[in-house]
Design an enzyme around this catalytic site. Structure first.
Site, PDB file in Angstrom:
ATOM      1  CD  GLU A 140     -84.340 -12.943 -62.563  1.00 22.42           C
ATOM      2  OE1 GLU A 140     -85.515 -13.325 -62.386  1.00 22.42           O
ATOM      3  OE2 GLU A 140     -83.852 -12.745 -63.689  1.00 22.42           O
TER       4      GLU A 140
ATOM      5  CB  CYS B 145     -88.218 -17.137 -57.063  1.00 25.82           C
ATOM      6  SG  CYS B 145     -87.085 -18.113 -58.043  1.00 25.82           S
TER       7      CYS B 145
HETATM    8  P1  NAP Z   1     -84.390  -9.976 -49.374  1.00 24.84           P
HETATM    9  O1  NAP Z   1     -84.678  -9.806 -47.947  1.00 24.84           O
HETATM   10  O2  NAP Z   1     -84.921  -8.990 -50.332  1.00 24.84           O
HETATM   11  O3  NAP Z   1     -82.797 -10.078 -49.468  1.00 24.84           O
HETATM   12  C1  NAP Z   1     -82.154 -10.371 -50.667  1.00 24.84           C
HETATM   13  C2  NAP Z   1     -80.717  -9.900 -50.618  1.00 24.84           C
HETATM   14  O4  NAP Z   1     -80.679  -8.477 -50.541  1.00 24.84           O
HETATM   15  C3  NAP Z   1     -79.958 -10.405 -49.405  1.00 24.84           C
HETATM   16  O5  NAP Z   1     -78.633 -10.716 -49.791  1.00 24.84           O
HETATM   17  C4  NAP Z   1     -79.980  -9.207 -48.477  1.00 24.84           C
HETATM   18  O6  NAP Z   1     -78.902  -9.186 -47.579  1.00 24.84           O
HETATM   19  C5  NAP Z   1     -79.859  -8.080 -49.456  1.00 24.84           C
HETATM   20  N1  NAP Z   1     -80.357  -6.798 -48.970  1.00 24.84           N
HETATM   21  C6  NAP Z   1     -81.351  -6.566 -48.076  1.00 24.84           C
HETATM   22  N2  NAP Z   1     -81.532  -5.236 -47.929  1.00 24.84           N
HETATM   23  C7  NAP Z   1     -80.647  -4.628 -48.748  1.00 24.84           C
HETATM   24  C8  NAP Z   1     -80.342  -3.277 -49.036  1.00 24.84           C
HETATM   25  N3  NAP Z   1     -80.994  -2.274 -48.446  1.00 24.84           N
HETATM   26  N4  NAP Z   1     -79.365  -3.013 -49.938  1.00 24.84           N
HETATM   27  C9  NAP Z   1     -78.689  -4.012 -50.536  1.00 24.84           C
HETATM   28  N5  NAP Z   1     -78.933  -5.334 -50.295  1.00 24.84           N
HETATM   29  C10 NAP Z   1     -79.897  -5.617 -49.415  1.00 24.84           C
HETATM   30  O7  NAP Z   1     -84.890 -11.390 -49.912  1.00 24.84           O
HETATM   31  P2  NAP Z   1     -84.717 -12.821 -49.232  1.00 24.84           P
HETATM   32  O8  NAP Z   1     -85.631 -12.828 -48.067  1.00 24.84           O
HETATM   33  O9  NAP Z   1     -83.288 -13.182 -49.043  1.00 24.84           O
HETATM   34  O10 NAP Z   1     -85.254 -13.785 -50.385  1.00 24.84           O
HETATM   35  C11 NAP Z   1     -86.604 -14.152 -50.541  1.00 24.84           C
HETATM   36  C12 NAP Z   1     -87.224 -13.451 -51.731  1.00 24.84           C
HETATM   37  O11 NAP Z   1     -86.425 -13.640 -52.893  1.00 24.84           O
HETATM   38  C13 NAP Z   1     -88.582 -13.996 -52.082  1.00 24.84           C
HETATM   39  O12 NAP Z   1     -89.476 -12.935 -52.221  1.00 24.84           O
HETATM   40  C14 NAP Z   1     -88.384 -14.703 -53.423  1.00 24.84           C
HETATM   41  O13 NAP Z   1     -89.518 -14.692 -54.249  1.00 24.84           O
HETATM   42  C15 NAP Z   1     -87.249 -13.961 -54.017  1.00 24.84           C
HETATM   43  N6  NAP Z   1     -86.498 -14.805 -54.941  1.00 24.84           N
HETATM   44  C16 NAP Z   1     -86.555 -14.556 -56.275  1.00 24.84           C
HETATM   45  C17 NAP Z   1     -85.842 -15.358 -57.158  1.00 24.84           C
HETATM   46  C18 NAP Z   1     -85.877 -15.106 -58.644  1.00 24.84           C
HETATM   47  O14 NAP Z   1     -85.053 -15.691 -59.344  1.00 24.84           O
HETATM   48  N7  NAP Z   1     -86.752 -14.301 -59.136  1.00 24.84           N
HETATM   49  C19 NAP Z   1     -85.063 -16.408 -56.681  1.00 24.84           C
HETATM   50  C20 NAP Z   1     -85.032 -16.632 -55.311  1.00 24.84           C
HETATM   51  C21 NAP Z   1     -85.757 -15.821 -54.448  1.00 24.84           C
HETATM   52  P3  NAP Z   1     -79.053  -9.693 -46.053  1.00 24.84           P
HETATM   53  O15 NAP Z   1     -79.501 -11.107 -46.121  1.00 24.84           O
HETATM   54  O16 NAP Z   1     -77.690  -9.531 -45.512  1.00 24.84           O
HETATM   55  O17 NAP Z   1     -80.078  -8.796 -45.424  1.00 24.84           O
END
Ligand code: NAP
Length: 525
Positions: free
Chosen positions: A255, A294
């Site tokens: 997602e 999101c």
């Molecule tokens: P993110 O930076 O991509 O991080 C998401 C998760 O991935 C976090 O738990 C992060 O851990 C982990 N992560 C980061 N780098 C990783 C890697 N190399 N390997 C494995 N895991 C890794 O996203 P975010 O900033 O938390 O969230 C915002 C984004 O989420 C927005 O773009 C939003 O649109 C999207 N979103 C989508 C939905 C949906 O249902 N489609 C719902 C909510 C949000 P750390 O925090 O420890 O770095």
């Protein structure tokens, strides 16, 4: 204070200095998390060898009862979750409710609908097919809960709902879960898991929690595991292409981010009910959770002659809304989650502004209520208007994950559908019109690139769930840029945690196996 991880039925504090979680209003450090030197491989092994078998000893109905107990425990601690939402996310009551109450509702919803699967141990799919002249040899498709772990890597914006909406269908399926919340807001998920563990209803290994970066987690997943990721499209690409995930063909559900749209039909002039409803929806979307959903509307497509009136209507509402510290009861819009997200918003805004005129907001130096601009992480709600929607690039491509929305004018219906499609796959679009032909044209034109389309006409009298609301009975997910994942949609959500296989064999033997099953038709009812 360093929050411990819950792995292999034990609370374990990670080593090293850890990652701080901060209050986005005061900038104060709240607690730290660390996954360093924790045995993630051991935790996954324990979940597979203890949690999974204990859960699968139970029927679907018994596991639904476990969800009901989890729902009760979480409800009893609701006030504490609101407190943590305020501290760690700067959430207003409405913001906290969207996440926390959404989580509780989803957990209880699955507890309720899960009972329909009754005493089954697996699912029977479709009819028995005859494979021999005598009919003695046949084939039957089944869906069986996977014997692995459901690994959740979650985004920062829904620490409560993101945990529950994934855990409920996995546990109902009989699959243990390991959740890794996003580091900036891990506290609320941590507290929920702690409450569930303390209640003692789940068998050991059914739930695990790792807080901190845990970057090696995917090195330890196996063929029978499921990775369910929510976050940005960039991280999604890394998760999808991780070497061990690829090598073992681990099932991955993604997602990711999404440039969602709202569309006003040519029949809805200013002053009409639907015009007013779209204005209301846009203001709600831009302000609730400071636009950090999101599903938030990022682009509003309007007939060109309505752009000015729409801008004035939205401006008049936004200009009266107080943005700042949610401890002040007059505040309606909170901060983004931290300084890093604030900078990312400003960067994205710069790109959008290169293709747009500013209608409201956009001031990086505005004064939030009861907060120090140097320490806090606020973004002023901002309304932009694309100069040329057809020529624009960033407008259709840059997700500013904050309170920012862009109006895109259309002159001709033939331009509208291609412009919406330039979001390259989205979670949701909503369309406001009383013209059934227009509604149909939009639905048929964009349905393949959207997980959900909300159509609104005057017959509804304002009775609809809302553009940004994800309801557990309906699909959440979207193709392309939105990740290609599917979640929720009632009991369909269980499909992710089951494997389809076919048994070809003596019909009598197949009939006995079928006696252990609930029918997959129940997933679609
Ligand atoms: P993110 O930076 O991509 O991080 C998401 C998760 O991935 C976090 O738990 C992060 O851990 C982990 N992560 C980061 N780098 C990783 C890697 N190399 N390997 C494995 N895991 C890794 O996203 P975010 O900033 O938390 O969230 C915002 C984004 O989420 C927005 O773009 C939003 O649109 C999207 N979103 C989508 C939905 C949906 O249902 N489609 C719902 C909510 C949000 P750390 O925090 O420890 O770095």
């Amino acid at each position: 204070m360093k929050l411990p991880n819950y792995l292999a039925d034990k609370w374990i504090v990670g080593s090293g200095p850890g990652t701080p979680m901060v209050d986005p209003v005061t900038g104060d450090e709240l607690a730290r998390i660390s996954s360093e030197t924790t045995d993630l491989k051991g935790a996954l092994d324990f979940a597979r060898s203890h949690g999974g078998p204990a859960l699968r000893e139970l029927s679907y109905a018994q596991r639904a009862d476990l969800l009901a107990k989890m729902g009760e425990v979480l409800t009893a601690n609701r006030e504490e979750y609101f407190r943590l939402s305020l501290l760690n996310l700067g959430a207003t009551q409405a913001d906290a409710s969207f996440d926390v109450d959404g989580a509780l509702y989803t957990m209880k919803y699955y507890a309720k609908i899960g009972r329909a699967l009754a005493e089954g141990k697996m699912l029977k799919e479709g009819a028995l097919v005859s494979l021999s002249k005598t009919g003695a040899f046949g084939g039957q498709h089944f869906l069986v809960p996977t014997k692995g772990v459901a690994v959740f890597i979650n985004a920062f914006n829904f620490p409560a709902w993101g945990f529950c909406e994934k855990a409920a269908p996995a546990l109902l399926s009989g699959v243990p879960v390991l959740v890794k919340p996003a580091s900036p807001t891990a506290w609320l998920t941590h507290r929920m898991v702690e409450d569930v563990v303390k209640a003692g209803d789940l068998p050991p290994g059914a739930i695990s929690l790792v807080c901190g970066s845990a970057r090696e987690l995917l090195d330890h997943v196996r063929e029978e595991d499921i990775v369910s990721f929510t976050g940005s499209a960039d991280t999604a690409a890394l998760v999808r292409s991780q070497a061990n995930v690829l090598q073992r063909s681990v099932r991955v559900n993604i997602e990711a981010d999404s440039i969602n749209s709202a569309i006003l039909g040519p029949d809805c002039a200013p002053g009409t009910e639907l015009f007013g409803l779209l204005v209301k929806e846009a203001v709600k979307e831009i302000t609730l959770k400071a636009g950090q959903k999101c599903t938030t509307i990022r682009r509003v497509f309007l007939p060109r002659q309505n752009v000015k009136a729409f801008g004035e209507a939205v401006t008049s509402q936004l200009s009266t809304m107080k943005v700042g510290n949610a401890r002040n009861a007059e505040v309606k819009v909170g901060p983004v989650v931290n300084k890093a997200q604030q900078s990312a918003c400003f960067e994205g805004l710069k790109k959008l502004r290169s293709e747009c005129s500013l209608v409201f907001g956009g001031n990086e130096n505005f004064e939030p209520v009861d907060a120090d601009p140097q320490k806090s992480a606020f973004v002023q709600p901002t309304l932009l208007s694309a100069k040329d929607g057809l020529a624009a690039r960033f407008v259709h491509d840059v997700e500013v994950f904050g309170p920012v929305i862009t109006v895109v004018a259309y002159d001709d219906r033939k331009d509208l559908i291609p412009m919406i499609r330039r979001g390259s796959g989205s979670l949701v679009a909503s369309v406001f019109s009383n013209d059934p032909a227009f509604l149909q044209e939009v639905v048929l034109g964009i349905g393949d690139l959207h997980g959900r389309i909300m159509a609104v006409d005057s017959s509804l009298g304002g009775q609809y769930t809302g553009h940004g609301n994800v309801v557990p009975s309906c699909l959440h997910g979207g193709p392309g840029r939105a990740g290609g994942g599917e979640e929720l949609a009632g009991l369909r959500a269980l499909l992710l945690y089951h494997r389809r296989f076919v048994v070809q064999g003596p019909v009598n033997c197949i009939k006995e196996l079928s006696g252990l099953c609930a029918d997959t038709n129940l997933l679609y009812s």
